[in-house]
Write an enzyme that holds these catalytic residues in place. Structure first.
Site, PDB file in Angstrom:
ATOM      1  N   PRO A 142       0.680  -1.150   0.003  1.00  0.00           N
ATOM      2  CA  PRO A 142       0.016  -0.139  -0.048  1.00  0.00           C
ATOM      3  C   PRO A 142       0.822   1.250  -0.090  1.00  0.00           C
ATOM      4  O   PRO A 142       1.849   1.379   0.603  1.00  0.00           O
ATOM      5  CB  PRO A 142      -1.038  -0.219   1.132  1.00  0.00           C
ATOM      6  CG  PRO A 142      -0.265  -1.287   2.195  1.00  0.00           C
ATOM      7  CD  PRO A 142       0.553  -2.112   1.201  1.00  0.00           C
ATOM      8  N   ASN A 143       0.321   2.295  -0.685  1.00  0.00           N
ATOM      9  CA  ASN A 143       0.940   3.658  -0.907  1.00  0.00           C
ATOM     10  C   ASN A 143       2.109   3.676  -1.732  1.00  0.00           C
ATOM     11  O   ASN A 143       2.594   4.761  -2.151  1.00  0.00           O
ATOM     12  CB  ASN A 143       1.080   4.256   0.425  1.00  0.00           C
ATOM     13  CG  ASN A 143      -0.009   4.177   1.465  1.00  0.00           C
ATOM     14  OD1 ASN A 143      -1.242   5.044   0.754  1.00  0.00           O
ATOM     15  ND2 ASN A 143      -0.147   3.898   2.418  1.00  0.00           N
ATOM     16  N   ARG A 199       5.880  12.336  -2.452  1.00  0.00           N
ATOM     17  CA  ARG A 199       6.206  12.871  -1.247  1.00  0.00           C
ATOM     18  C   ARG A 199       7.383  12.321  -0.479  1.00  0.00           C
ATOM     19  O   ARG A 199       7.758  11.225  -0.815  1.00  0.00           O
ATOM     20  CB  ARG A 199       4.820  13.015  -0.414  1.00  0.00           C
ATOM     21  CG  ARG A 199       4.199  11.854  -0.022  1.00  0.00           C
ATOM     22  CD  ARG A 199       3.039  11.801   0.857  1.00  0.00           C
ATOM     23  NE  ARG A 199       2.429  10.595   1.019  1.00  0.00           N
ATOM     24  CZ  ARG A 199       2.665  10.028   2.089  1.00  0.00           C
ATOM     25  NH1 ARG A 199       3.711  10.472   3.172  1.00  0.00           N
ATOM     26  NH2 ARG A 199       2.373   8.629   2.424  1.00  0.00           N
ATOM     27  N   TYR A 231      12.056   8.368   1.144  1.00  0.00           N
ATOM     28  CA  TYR A 231      11.722   7.401   0.133  1.00  0.00           C
ATOM     29  C   TYR A 231      12.532   7.619  -1.246  1.00  0.00           C
ATOM     30  O   TYR A 231      12.434   6.743  -2.129  1.00  0.00           O
ATOM     31  CB  TYR A 231      10.405   7.320  -0.198  1.00  0.00           C
ATOM     32  CG  TYR A 231       9.669   6.672   1.267  1.00  0.00           C
ATOM     33  CD1 TYR A 231       9.690   5.370   1.431  1.00  0.00           C
ATOM     34  CD2 TYR A 231       8.706   7.344   1.854  1.00  0.00           C
ATOM     35  CE1 TYR A 231       9.189   5.093   2.722  1.00  0.00           C
ATOM     36  CE2 TYR A 231       8.128   7.026   3.049  1.00  0.00           C
ATOM     37  CZ  TYR A 231       8.298   5.701   3.452  1.00  0.00           C
ATOM     38  OH  TYR A 231       7.827   5.283   4.528  1.00  0.00           O
ATOM     39  N   ASN A 291       7.823  -5.860  -1.144  1.00  0.00           N
ATOM     40  CA  ASN A 291       8.044  -4.507  -0.326  1.00  0.00           C
ATOM     41  C   ASN A 291       6.550  -4.587   0.227  1.00  0.00           C
ATOM     42  O   ASN A 291       5.791  -3.860  -0.488  1.00  0.00           O
ATOM     43  CB  ASN A 291       8.296  -3.418  -0.785  1.00  0.00           C
ATOM     44  CG  ASN A 291       8.064  -2.339  -0.088  1.00  0.00           C
ATOM     45  OD1 ASN A 291       7.820  -2.141   1.162  1.00  0.00           O
ATOM     46  ND2 ASN A 291       8.891  -1.174  -0.461  1.00  0.00           N
ATOM     47  N   ALA A 345       3.190  -1.369   4.705  1.00  0.00           N
ATOM     48  CA  ALA A 345       2.647  -1.270   6.084  1.00  0.00           C
ATOM     49  C   ALA A 345       2.135  -2.577   6.476  1.00  0.00           C
ATOM     50  O   ALA A 345       1.983  -2.910   7.668  1.00  0.00           O
ATOM     51  CB  ALA A 345       1.485  -0.341   6.148  1.00  0.00           C
ATOM     52  N   ASP A 376       1.430 -16.230   5.890  1.00  0.00           N
ATOM     53  CA  ASP A 376       1.201 -17.693   5.535  1.00  0.00           C
ATOM     54  C   ASP A 376       1.061 -18.066   4.099  1.00  0.00           C
ATOM     55  O   ASP A 376       1.376 -19.234   3.598  1.00  0.00           O
ATOM     56  CB  ASP A 376      -0.388 -17.679   6.130  1.00  0.00           C
ATOM     57  CG  ASP A 376      -0.494 -17.892   7.624  1.00  0.00           C
ATOM     58  OD1 ASP A 376       0.590 -18.434   8.342  1.00  0.00           O
ATOM     59  OD2 ASP A 376      -1.542 -17.559   8.137  1.00  0.00           O
ATOM     60  N   GLU A 407      12.700  -9.958   1.143  1.00  0.00           N
ATOM     61  CA  GLU A 407      11.960  -8.527   1.619  1.00  0.00           C
ATOM     62  C   GLU A 407      12.672  -7.279   1.548  1.00  0.00           C
ATOM     63  O   GLU A 407      13.683  -7.306   2.067  1.00  0.00           O
ATOM     64  CB  GLU A 407      11.339  -8.884   3.192  1.00  0.00           C
ATOM     65  CG  GLU A 407      10.986  -7.754   3.818  1.00  0.00           C
ATOM     66  CD  GLU A 407      10.883  -8.056   5.293  1.00  0.00           C
ATOM     67  OE1 GLU A 407      11.115  -9.239   5.675  1.00  0.00           O
ATOM     68  OE2 GLU A 407      10.498  -6.988   5.913  1.00  0.00           O
ATOM     69  N   HIS A 417      12.581  -2.966   1.877  1.00  0.00           N
ATOM     70  CA  HIS A 417      12.145  -1.683   2.264  1.00  0.00           C
ATOM     71  C   HIS A 417      13.163  -0.804   1.825  1.00  0.00           C
ATOM     72  O   HIS A 417      14.298  -0.738   1.811  1.00  0.00           O
ATOM     73  CB  HIS A 417      12.112  -1.576   3.806  1.00  0.00           C
ATOM     74  CG  HIS A 417      11.107  -2.690   4.413  1.00  0.00           C
ATOM     75  ND1 HIS A 417       9.768  -2.583   4.151  1.00  0.00           N
ATOM     76  CD2 HIS A 417      11.546  -4.125   5.023  1.00  0.00           C
ATOM     77  CE1 HIS A 417       9.266  -3.830   4.819  1.00  0.00           C
ATOM     78  NE2 HIS A 417      10.352  -4.561   5.244  1.00  0.00           N
ATOM     79  N   ILE A 418      12.403   0.302   1.170  1.00  0.00           N
ATOM     80  CA  ILE A 418      13.339   1.565   0.623  1.00  0.00           C
ATOM     81  C   ILE A 418      14.064   2.377   1.862  1.00  0.00           C
ATOM     82  O   ILE A 418      15.150   2.438   1.770  1.00  0.00           O
ATOM     83  CB  ILE A 418      12.303   2.388   0.079  1.00  0.00           C
ATOM     84  CG1 ILE A 418      11.610   1.658  -1.207  1.00  0.00           C
ATOM     85  CG2 ILE A 418      13.025   3.909  -0.369  1.00  0.00           C
ATOM     86  CD1 ILE A 418      10.554   2.499  -1.797  1.00  0.00           C
ATOM     87  N   SER A 419      13.325   2.639   2.911  1.00  0.00           N
ATOM     88  CA  SER A 419      13.969   3.144   4.083  1.00  0.00           C
ATOM     89  C   SER A 419      14.508   2.169   5.065  1.00  0.00           C
ATOM     90  O   SER A 419      14.167   0.811   4.987  1.00  0.00           O
ATOM     91  CB  SER A 419      12.728   3.926   4.899  1.00  0.00           C
ATOM     92  OG  SER A 419      11.666   2.982   5.318  1.00  0.00           O
ATOM     93  N   ARG A 471      13.416   3.893  12.329  1.00  0.00           N
ATOM     94  CA  ARG A 471      12.208   4.522  12.465  1.00  0.00           C
ATOM     95  C   ARG A 471      11.606   4.131  13.753  1.00  0.00           C
ATOM     96  O   ARG A 471      11.988   3.453  14.683  1.00  0.00           O
ATOM     97  CB  ARG A 471      11.453   4.385  11.092  1.00  0.00           C
ATOM     98  CG  ARG A 471      12.423   4.726   9.791  1.00  0.00           C
ATOM     99  CD  ARG A 471      11.470   4.473   8.677  1.00  0.00           C
ATOM    100  NE  ARG A 471      10.604   5.622   8.745  1.00  0.00           N
ATOM    101  CZ  ARG A 471       9.587   5.458   7.812  1.00  0.00           C
ATOM    102  NH1 ARG A 471       9.472   4.307   6.949  1.00  0.00           N
ATOM    103  NH2 ARG A 471       8.448   6.265   7.778  1.00  0.00           N
TER     104      ARG A 471
HETATM  105  O1  CA2 Z   1      10.627   1.960   3.166  1.00  0.00           O
HETATM  106  C1  CA2 Z   1       9.892   0.928   2.702  1.00  0.00           C
HETATM  107  O2  CA2 Z   1      10.036   0.933   1.632  1.00  0.00           O
HETATM  108  C2  CA2 Z   1       8.538   1.002   3.640  1.00  0.00           C
HETATM  109  O3  CA2 Z   1       8.033  -0.404   3.470  1.00  0.00           O
HETATM  110  C3  CA2 Z   1       7.590   1.843   3.160  1.00  0.00           C
HETATM  111  C4  CA2 Z   1       6.074   1.874   3.871  1.00  0.00           C
HETATM  112  C5  CA2 Z   1       6.274   1.748   5.441  1.00  0.00           C
HETATM  113  O4  CA2 Z   1       5.129   1.608   5.950  1.00  0.00           O
HETATM  114  C6  CA2 Z   1       7.416   0.753   5.568  1.00  0.00           C
HETATM  115  O5  CA2 Z   1       7.523   1.121   7.071  1.00  0.00           O
HETATM  116  C7  CA2 Z   1       8.601   0.946   5.188  1.00  0.00           C
HETATM  117  C8  CA2 Z   1       5.350   2.802   3.510  1.00  0.00           C
HETATM  118  C9  CA2 Z   1       5.409   3.533   2.390  1.00  0.00           C
HETATM  119  C10 CA2 Z   1       4.505   4.970   2.156  1.00  0.00           C
HETATM  120  O6  CA2 Z   1       4.369   5.404   0.806  1.00  0.00           O
HETATM  121  C11 CA2 Z   1       4.807   6.330   0.273  1.00  0.00           C
HETATM  122  C12 CA2 Z   1       4.684   6.467  -0.941  1.00  0.00           C
HETATM  123  C13 CA2 Z   1       4.985   7.855  -1.517  1.00  0.00           C
HETATM  124  C14 CA2 Z   1       5.877   8.550  -0.935  1.00  0.00           C
HETATM  125  C15 CA2 Z   1       6.072   8.385   0.470  1.00  0.00           C
HETATM  126  C16 CA2 Z   1       5.543   6.981   1.022  1.00  0.00           C
END
Ligand code: CA2
Length: 204
Positions: free
Chosen positions: A11-12, A19, A24, A73, A76, A86, A97, A99-101, A106
């Site tokens: 998601p997202n 942003r 990110y 990735n 959340a 599962d 797995e 994660h960008i960050s 965090r």
């Molecule tokens: O660092 C990552 O890749 C995360 O999986 C990104 C997730 C966050 O919940 C994880 O803790 C770490 C959230 C992505 C939020 O999406 C965004 C999209 C555009 C700009 C900023 C955030």
């Protein structure tokens, strides 16, 4: 033909590059998809993103039937989804797995990942470039595994090993796929393609 590598985004992440560039980066999801294709070598890439847990689980099921490796990735859902855990447990190939960050730098609620329980490797904190690293690494793992399988097949066919024993197929037992029994030296092949001698009761 080689089975594709699935790159599944949660998601997202469709908003990537729009942003919070300090966390990110500036790359969009389309840029990230291109990074994966650049590093995939002979492997096809199935690149997906969804904000729906059910859809992601459906894609993991698709990868179980048709994929060679998974880069995920889960965003959340990393921290909440036993259902995704599962589904991933049923996948026999390597799972990265991603994660960008760096989630461990965090807030505390980003520190516990369910997915890490089944991941072959975890990449966090390399920014969008982490997708290049993940794709190059999973391609290498898959090639090593194919070479190890070919080596074991050659040994079995050369008569050094009399029987193929179907593997214990759970991830709990060091990700074994096949135990070759009955030859001079029994071997175990792991998910990362390493072959090592083992003590196999069926070879005695
Ligand atoms: O660092 C990552 O890749 C995360 O999986 C990104 C997730 C966050 O919940 C994880 O803790 C770490 C959230 C992505 C939020 O999406 C965004 C999209 C555009 C700009 C900023 C955030």
């Amino acid at each position: 033909m080689k089975k594709p590598i699935y790159v599944i985004n949660g998601p997202n992440l469709n908003r990537l590059g729009k942003r919070e560039p300090a966390i990110y980066g500036k790359a969009t999801l389309a840029d990230v998809e291109q990074y994966c294709r650049d590093e995939a070598g002979d492997f096809a890439i199935e690149f997906r993103q969804s904000n729906s847990e059910a859809e992601i689980i459906g894609w993991i099921h698709e990868a179980i039937d048709e994929g060679s490796g998974i880069i995920i990735n889960p965003a959340a859902f990393t921290f909440t989804s036993i259902a995704i855990l599962d589904a991933l447990k049923m996948f026999e190939g390597p799972i990265i797995e991603l994660h960008i960050s760096n989630i461990h730098k965090r807030e505390a609620y980003y520190h516990h990942s369910y997915v890490s329980k089944v991941a072959t490797a975890v990449i966090a904190g390399l920014g969008p470039e982490g997708y290049r690293t993940a794709t190059a690494s999973i391609s290498k793992l898959l090639q090593q595994r194919a070479s190890a399988r070919a080596e074991l097949t050659a040994q079995a066919q050369s008569g050094r090993c009399r029987t193929w024993q179907p593997a214990i197929r759970t991830r709990d037992v060091q990700q074994c796929f096949y135990v070759v029994c009955g030859g001079a030296v029994p071997f175990v092949m792991s998910a990362n393609g390493m072959v090592r001698p083992c003590s196999c009761p069926a070879s005695n």
